[in-house]
Motif scaffolding. Structure first.
Motif, mmCIF file in Angstrom:
data_model
loop_
_atom_site.group_PDB
_atom_site.id
_atom_site.type_symbol
_atom_site.label_atom_id
_atom_site.label_comp_id
_atom_site.label_asym_id
_atom_site.label_seq_id
_atom_site.Cartn_x
_atom_site.Cartn_y
_atom_site.Cartn_z
ATOM 1 N N LEU A 9 -0.242 70.212 -38.122
ATOM 2 C CA LEU A 9 -0.458 70.010 -39.404
ATOM 3 C C LEU A 9 -0.467 71.001 -39.897
ATOM 4 O O LEU A 9 -2.158 71.562 -39.805
ATOM 5 C CB LEU A 9 -1.465 68.935 -40.089
ATOM 6 N N THR A 10 -0.132 71.924 -41.110
ATOM 7 C CA THR A 10 -0.374 72.742 -42.003
ATOM 8 C C THR A 10 -0.187 72.425 -42.908
ATOM 9 O O THR A 10 -0.136 71.668 -44.135
ATOM 10 C CB THR A 10 1.339 73.912 -42.304
ATOM 11 N N GLY A 11 -1.745 72.452 -43.439
ATOM 12 C CA GLY A 11 -2.088 72.576 -44.931
ATOM 13 C C GLY A 11 -1.784 74.068 -46.447
ATOM 14 O O GLY A 11 -1.610 75.184 -45.687
ATOM 15 N N GLU A 12 -1.695 73.067 -47.139
ATOM 16 C CA GLU A 12 -1.048 73.828 -48.515
ATOM 17 C C GLU A 12 -1.902 73.232 -49.686
ATOM 18 O O GLU A 12 -1.273 72.252 -50.236
ATOM 19 C CB GLU A 12 0.524 73.969 -49.009
ATOM 20 N N GLY A 13 -2.982 73.897 -49.840
ATOM 21 C CA GLY A 13 -3.314 72.742 -51.318
ATOM 22 C C GLY A 13 -3.591 71.434 -50.820
ATOM 23 O O GLY A 13 -4.289 70.786 -50.039
ATOM 24 N N ASN A 14 -3.360 70.744 -52.371
ATOM 25 C CA ASN A 14 -3.285 69.180 -51.543
ATOM 26 C C ASN A 14 -2.148 68.147 -51.155
ATOM 27 O O ASN A 14 -1.657 67.415 -51.134
ATOM 28 C CB ASN A 14 -2.770 68.682 -53.656
ATOM 29 N N TYR A 15 -1.120 69.408 -50.173
ATOM 30 C CA TYR A 15 -0.174 69.412 -49.659
ATOM 31 C C TYR A 15 -0.433 69.622 -48.141
ATOM 32 O O TYR A 15 -1.683 70.367 -47.725
ATOM 33 C CB TYR A 15 1.393 69.356 -49.680
ATOM 34 N N ALA A 16 0.699 68.233 -47.086
ATOM 35 C CA ALA A 16 0.369 68.677 -45.761
ATOM 36 C C ALA A 16 1.772 68.623 -44.888
ATOM 37 O O ALA A 16 2.490 67.376 -45.663
ATOM 38 C CB ALA A 16 -0.792 68.430 -45.237
ATOM 39 N N TRP A 17 2.116 69.757 -44.385
ATOM 40 C CA TRP A 17 3.904 69.470 -43.860
ATOM 41 C C TRP A 17 3.025 69.362 -42.686
ATOM 42 O O TRP A 17 1.776 69.510 -41.470
ATOM 43 C CB TRP A 17 3.625 70.958 -43.022
ATOM 44 N N LEU A 32 -5.355 68.499 -45.807
ATOM 45 C CA LEU A 32 -5.476 68.620 -44.492
ATOM 46 C C LEU A 32 -6.716 67.453 -44.439
ATOM 47 O O LEU A 32 -7.584 67.017 -43.088
ATOM 48 C CB LEU A 32 -5.819 70.072 -43.860
ATOM 49 N N LYS A 33 -8.100 67.671 -45.372
ATOM 50 C CA LYS A 33 -9.495 67.399 -45.443
ATOM 51 C C LYS A 33 -9.130 65.888 -44.771
ATOM 52 O O LYS A 33 -9.515 64.736 -43.892
ATOM 53 C CB LYS A 33 -10.476 67.324 -46.442
ATOM 54 N N HIS A 34 -8.391 65.021 -45.917
ATOM 55 C CA HIS A 34 -8.342 63.496 -45.812
ATOM 56 C C HIS A 34 -7.291 63.063 -43.627
ATOM 57 O O HIS A 34 -7.720 62.249 -44.124
ATOM 58 C CB HIS A 34 -6.820 62.393 -46.793
ATOM 59 N N LEU A 35 -6.398 63.717 -44.151
ATOM 60 C CA LEU A 35 -5.524 63.319 -42.648
ATOM 61 C C LEU A 35 -7.011 63.962 -41.441
ATOM 62 O O LEU A 35 -6.410 63.544 -40.417
ATOM 63 C CB LEU A 35 -4.060 64.766 -42.692
ATOM 64 N N TYR A 42 -7.605 64.345 -33.153
ATOM 65 C CA TYR A 42 -6.893 65.698 -33.656
ATOM 66 C C TYR A 42 -8.160 66.626 -33.880
ATOM 67 O O TYR A 42 -8.713 66.265 -34.684
ATOM 68 C CB TYR A 42 -5.842 66.007 -35.117
ATOM 69 N N ILE A 43 -7.931 68.002 -33.665
ATOM 70 C CA ILE A 43 -8.490 69.432 -34.276
ATOM 71 C C ILE A 43 -8.109 69.999 -34.970
ATOM 72 O O ILE A 43 -7.294 70.355 -35.097
ATOM 73 C CB ILE A 43 -8.576 69.450 -32.501
ATOM 74 N N ARG A 44 -9.831 69.908 -35.736
ATOM 75 C CA ARG A 44 -9.121 71.101 -37.237
ATOM 76 C C ARG A 44 -9.552 72.400 -36.130
ATOM 77 O O ARG A 44 -11.057 72.820 -35.756
ATOM 78 C CB ARG A 44 -10.498 70.952 -37.562
ATOM 79 N N ILE A 45 -8.741 73.311 -36.233
ATOM 80 C CA ILE A 45 -8.590 74.779 -35.848
ATOM 81 C C ILE A 45 -8.619 76.052 -36.679
ATOM 82 O O ILE A 45 -9.586 76.708 -36.114
ATOM 83 C CB ILE A 45 -7.386 75.677 -34.562
ATOM 84 N N HIS A 46 -8.272 75.688 -38.051
ATOM 85 C CA HIS A 46 -8.709 76.206 -38.592
ATOM 86 C C HIS A 46 -8.817 75.963 -40.209
ATOM 87 O O HIS A 46 -7.992 75.027 -40.536
ATOM 88 C CB HIS A 46 -7.766 77.707 -39.175
ATOM 89 N N GLN A 87 -17.081 74.449 -31.610
ATOM 90 C CA GLN A 87 -16.034 73.072 -31.880
ATOM 91 C C GLN A 87 -14.547 73.598 -30.902
ATOM 92 O O GLN A 87 -14.363 72.080 -30.037
ATOM 93 C CB GLN A 87 -16.194 72.611 -33.024
ATOM 94 N N VAL A 88 -14.192 74.177 -31.076
ATOM 95 C CA VAL A 88 -12.083 74.144 -30.449
ATOM 96 C C VAL A 88 -12.657 73.957 -28.595
ATOM 97 O O VAL A 88 -12.372 73.132 -28.562
ATOM 98 C CB VAL A 88 -11.368 74.558 -31.147
ATOM 99 N N GLU A 89 -13.401 74.920 -28.374
ATOM 100 C CA GLU A 89 -13.487 75.045 -27.024
ATOM 101 C C GLU A 89 -14.783 73.562 -26.208
ATOM 102 O O GLU A 89 -13.897 73.339 -25.705
ATOM 103 C CB GLU A 89 -14.429 76.511 -27.111
ATOM 104 N N ASP A 90 -15.549 73.177 -27.119
ATOM 105 C CA ASP A 90 -15.767 72.106 -26.726
ATOM 106 C C ASP A 90 -15.011 70.907 -26.845
ATOM 107 O O ASP A 90 -15.634 70.073 -25.930
ATOM 108 C CB ASP A 90 -17.220 71.695 -27.491
ATOM 109 N N ARG A 91 -14.539 70.802 -28.001
ATOM 110 C CA ARG A 91 -13.472 69.793 -27.578
ATOM 111 C C ARG A 91 -12.754 69.403 -27.108
ATOM 112 O O ARG A 91 -12.623 68.368 -25.475
ATOM 113 C CB ARG A 91 -13.058 69.243 -29.307
ATOM 114 N N LEU A 92 -12.090 70.465 -26.792
ATOM 115 C CA LEU A 92 -11.473 70.716 -26.053
ATOM 116 C C LEU A 92 -11.529 70.380 -24.228
ATOM 117 O O LEU A 92 -10.633 69.697 -22.659
ATOM 118 C CB LEU A 92 -10.303 71.980 -25.534
ATOM 119 N N SER A 93 -12.503 70.855 -24.121
ATOM 120 C CA SER A 93 -13.721 71.105 -22.537
ATOM 121 C C SER A 93 -13.711 69.664 -22.254
ATOM 122 O O SER A 93 -13.929 68.822 -21.157
ATOM 123 C CB SER A 93 -14.825 71.644 -22.302
ATOM 124 N N ARG A 94 -14.214 68.438 -23.553
ATOM 125 C CA ARG A 94 -14.392 67.488 -23.039
ATOM 126 C C ARG A 94 -13.483 66.616 -22.921
ATOM 127 O O ARG A 94 -12.802 65.556 -22.217
ATOM 128 C CB ARG A 94 -15.462 66.700 -24.554
#
Length: 99
Positions: A9-17, A32-35, A42-46, A87-94
């Motif tokens: 998912l890609t965030g753009e303000g109050n919308y997400a693709w 994106l925060k709501h999603l 899902y993992i927030r990477i950015h 956090q990304v490295e940790d989540r993916l290793s788990r």
């Protein structure tokens, strides 16, 4: 939304693709925060990207930095921010170790 087929998912303000595995895209009037709260697997990477770990093929760190990119099975490269890298490295290793 069939969440299993959403690669990222890609965030753009109050919308997400929503980007699907078949190449389709769909826009939604949700942040994106709501999603992120309704898609805990899902993992927030950015600040602008949320990724489905099932579609991550490879994680590529940048030398001498705490950041890098994730490469999806379809070849898409998405940046991982320095702030979220640990956090990304940790989540993916788990995930890879399993239950």
């Amino acid at each position: 939304m069939k969440k299993e087929s959403v690669t990222h998912l890609t965030g753009e303000g109050n919308y997400a693709w929503l980007h699907y595995s078949d190449g389709r895209k769909h826009i939604t009037a949700q942040t994106l925060k709501h999603l992120e709260s309704v898609l805990p697997e899902y993992i927030r990477i950015h600040k602008s990207f949320l990724v489905n770990p099932a579609y991550i093929r490879k994680v590529k760190p940048f030398p001498h930095t705490l950041s890098g990119v994730v490469i999806l099975v379809n070849g898409t490269e998405l940046p991982v921010s320095r702030r979220r890298w640990p956090q990304v490295e940790d989540r993916l290793s788990r995930i890879r170790k399993g239950p």
